[in-house]
Design a protein around this motif. Structure first.
Motif, PDB file in Angstrom:
ATOM      1  N   GLY A   1       0.787  -1.046  -0.205  1.00  0.00           N
ATOM      2  CA  GLY A   1      -0.299   0.108  -0.209  1.00  0.00           C
ATOM      3  C   GLY A   1       1.226   1.450   0.201  1.00  0.00           C
ATOM      4  O   GLY A   1       1.976   1.537  -0.577  1.00  0.00           O
ATOM      5  N   PRO A   2       0.343   2.533  -0.114  1.00  0.00           N
ATOM      6  CA  PRO A   2       0.720   3.463   0.105  1.00  0.00           C
ATOM      7  C   PRO A   2       2.115   3.292   1.350  1.00  0.00           C
ATOM      8  O   PRO A   2       1.590   2.777   2.191  1.00  0.00           O
ATOM      9  CB  PRO A   2       0.242   4.450   0.684  1.00  0.00           C
ATOM     10  CG  PRO A   2      -1.011   4.181  -0.035  1.00  0.00           C
ATOM     11  CD  PRO A   2      -1.361   2.860   0.296  1.00  0.00           C
ATOM     12  N   ASN A   3       3.508   4.468   1.228  1.00  0.00           N
ATOM     13  CA  ASN A   3       4.538   3.947   2.206  1.00  0.00           C
ATOM     14  C   ASN A   3       5.025   2.937   2.256  1.00  0.00           C
ATOM     15  O   ASN A   3       5.782   2.921   3.093  1.00  0.00           O
ATOM     16  CB  ASN A   3       3.710   4.753   3.265  1.00  0.00           C
ATOM     17  CG  ASN A   3       3.598   6.540   3.120  1.00  0.00           C
ATOM     18  OD1 ASN A   3       4.021   7.404   2.168  1.00  0.00           O
ATOM     19  ND2 ASN A   3       2.256   7.009   3.758  1.00  0.00           N
ATOM     20  N   GLN A   4       5.189   1.319   1.708  1.00  0.00           N
ATOM     21  CA  GLN A   4       5.352   0.491   2.086  1.00  0.00           C
ATOM     22  C   GLN A   4       6.502   0.010   1.308  1.00  0.00           C
ATOM     23  O   GLN A   4       6.930  -0.906   1.179  1.00  0.00           O
ATOM     24  CB  GLN A   4       4.391  -0.734   1.491  1.00  0.00           C
ATOM     25  CG  GLN A   4       3.356  -0.482   3.125  1.00  0.00           C
ATOM     26  CD  GLN A   4       2.700  -1.667   2.891  1.00  0.00           C
ATOM     27  OE1 GLN A   4       1.890  -2.284   2.282  1.00  0.00           O
ATOM     28  NE2 GLN A   4       1.204  -1.405   3.963  1.00  0.00           N
ATOM     29  N   GLN A   5       7.214   1.061  -0.043  1.00  0.00           N
ATOM     30  CA  GLN A   5       8.519   0.833  -0.515  1.00  0.00           C
ATOM     31  C   GLN A   5       8.864   1.710  -1.082  1.00  0.00           C
ATOM     32  O   GLN A   5       8.629   3.023  -0.485  1.00  0.00           O
ATOM     33  CB  GLN A   5       8.427   0.050  -2.063  1.00  0.00           C
ATOM     34  CG  GLN A   5       6.678   1.104  -2.914  1.00  0.00           C
ATOM     35  CD  GLN A   5       6.839   0.957  -4.049  1.00  0.00           C
ATOM     36  OE1 GLN A   5       6.626  -0.566  -4.714  1.00  0.00           O
ATOM     37  NE2 GLN A   5       4.772   0.590  -4.195  1.00  0.00           N
TER      38      GLN A   5
END
Length: 330
Positions: A98-102
């Motif tokens: 999801g957002p902010n997971q990479q």
């Protein structure tokens, strides 16, 4: 088998590492070429330790963290001060990010290092590397987060992997200007058939005295000599595109393999040993990252330490390829 392991300093640091680093990407589930059984993977790790390897490389994204968990299980019986554990951050550690997971935001780095430490069962990483460059995050933010990890003791040294040399130099210069921790090493793709980094980041590493730990030193198995132009091992075809090996590699790469096989036969060695010995002869290289699928392969790889190549043999191995670099390699 080699009589004894050799050791070197990682770049200009005081960290002493074995001349081979055990890559742990193939520990876990998800592909046929991996060691899916945890006990078998730990046996390979233990055998590497018995051979004197003290340097282990993994990443949060390898099998969604399984690789780190397996390595963490193995190292519980070791003296932590005697081994160097490296991991990486950038790619997601889940199949459904999801957002902010990479990426390399401060948020992602500080969260992922905690997850990696938990899976590995250790309080600190000897080396924490950015797996790729993140065009979406200012390098100042990334370096500030990494500097925090070094300052508070969760990380000893920082490194980078696979990027354009100008980006790497930008990072080094930013560290110098802002007084952030400097990258101590680079992890590039480098082998006899993948020499593009000789026209990119390797001259910079030599100039800046950056340690180099090459990945895929056997070109995904090609340099083991297990492929012929018509067939792979046991007649297998290339899984990713159903093409025959002759179509997968260029004539120049086949010419390199021909030279490797000739020198291996002349020396009563294996193609893998000759290919790894070539890397060990490069002054810029500290520790190639090997990824054996068995203890036999591990022992074969480590025995490359005993292979001394002549200048003429090195010239024969390098003659078919004129290294070039392009942005496709990042």
């Amino acid at each position: 088998m080699t009589d004894s392991m050799e050791y070197t300093r990682l770049g200009t640091t005081g960290l002493e590492v074995s001349r081979f680093c055990l890559g742990c990407m193939n520990f876990g589930t998800g592909a046929d070429w991996m060691i899916n059984d945890e006990d078998e993977a730990i046996e390979v790790i233990d055998a590497a330790r018995d051979l004197g390897i003290n340097f282990f490389d993994t990443a949060n994204t390898y099998s969604n963290g399984e690789s780190e968990k397996i390595l963490g299980q193995a190292i519980q019986g070791y003296d932590r001060e005697e081994i160097a554990i490296a991991s990486k951050v950038y790619f997601p550690a889940t199949d459904s990010p999801g957002p902010n997971q990479q990426g390399l935001s401060r948020k992602h780095i500080l969260e992922q290092v905690e997850d990696s430490l938990d899976r590995l069962g250790t309080d600190y990483l000897d080396l924490y590397q950015i797996h790729r460059w993140d065009d979406s995050t200012p390098i100042e933010e990334t370096l500030s987060a990494l500097d925090t990890l070094v300052e508070d003791g969760r990380v000893r040294y920082i490194g980078a992997s696979t990027m354009a040399s100008w980006k790497f130099m930008k990072a080094l210069a930013t560290s110098d200007i802002e007084d952030y921790e400097r990258f101590a090493c680079m992890q590039p793709e480098y082998s006899l058939t993948s020499r593009h980094e000789e026209a990119n980041v390797l001259p910079l590493c030599a100039d800046q005295e950056i340690g180099v730990i090459p990945w895929s030193p056997l070109a995904g198995g090609f340099l083991t000599g297990k492929y012929s132009r018509s067939d792979g091992p046991d007649g297998a075809r290339m899984a990713e595109d159903e093409s025959a090996p002759e179509e997968r590699w260029s004539e120049e790469e086949w010419a390199v393999l021909d030279a490797v096989r000739e020198i291996a036969a002349e020396r009563d060695r294996t193609p893998a040993q000759v290919s790894l010995a070539w890397l060990l002869h490069k002054d810029v290289v500290d520790a190639p990252i090997i990824g054996p699928r068995s203890i036999d392969h591990l022992e074969e790889n480590v025995a490359a330490l005993d292979v001394e190549l002549s200048d003429d043999e090195i010239e024969r191995l390098e003659a078919p390829i004129d290294p070039e670099w392009s942005s496709k390699y990042t």
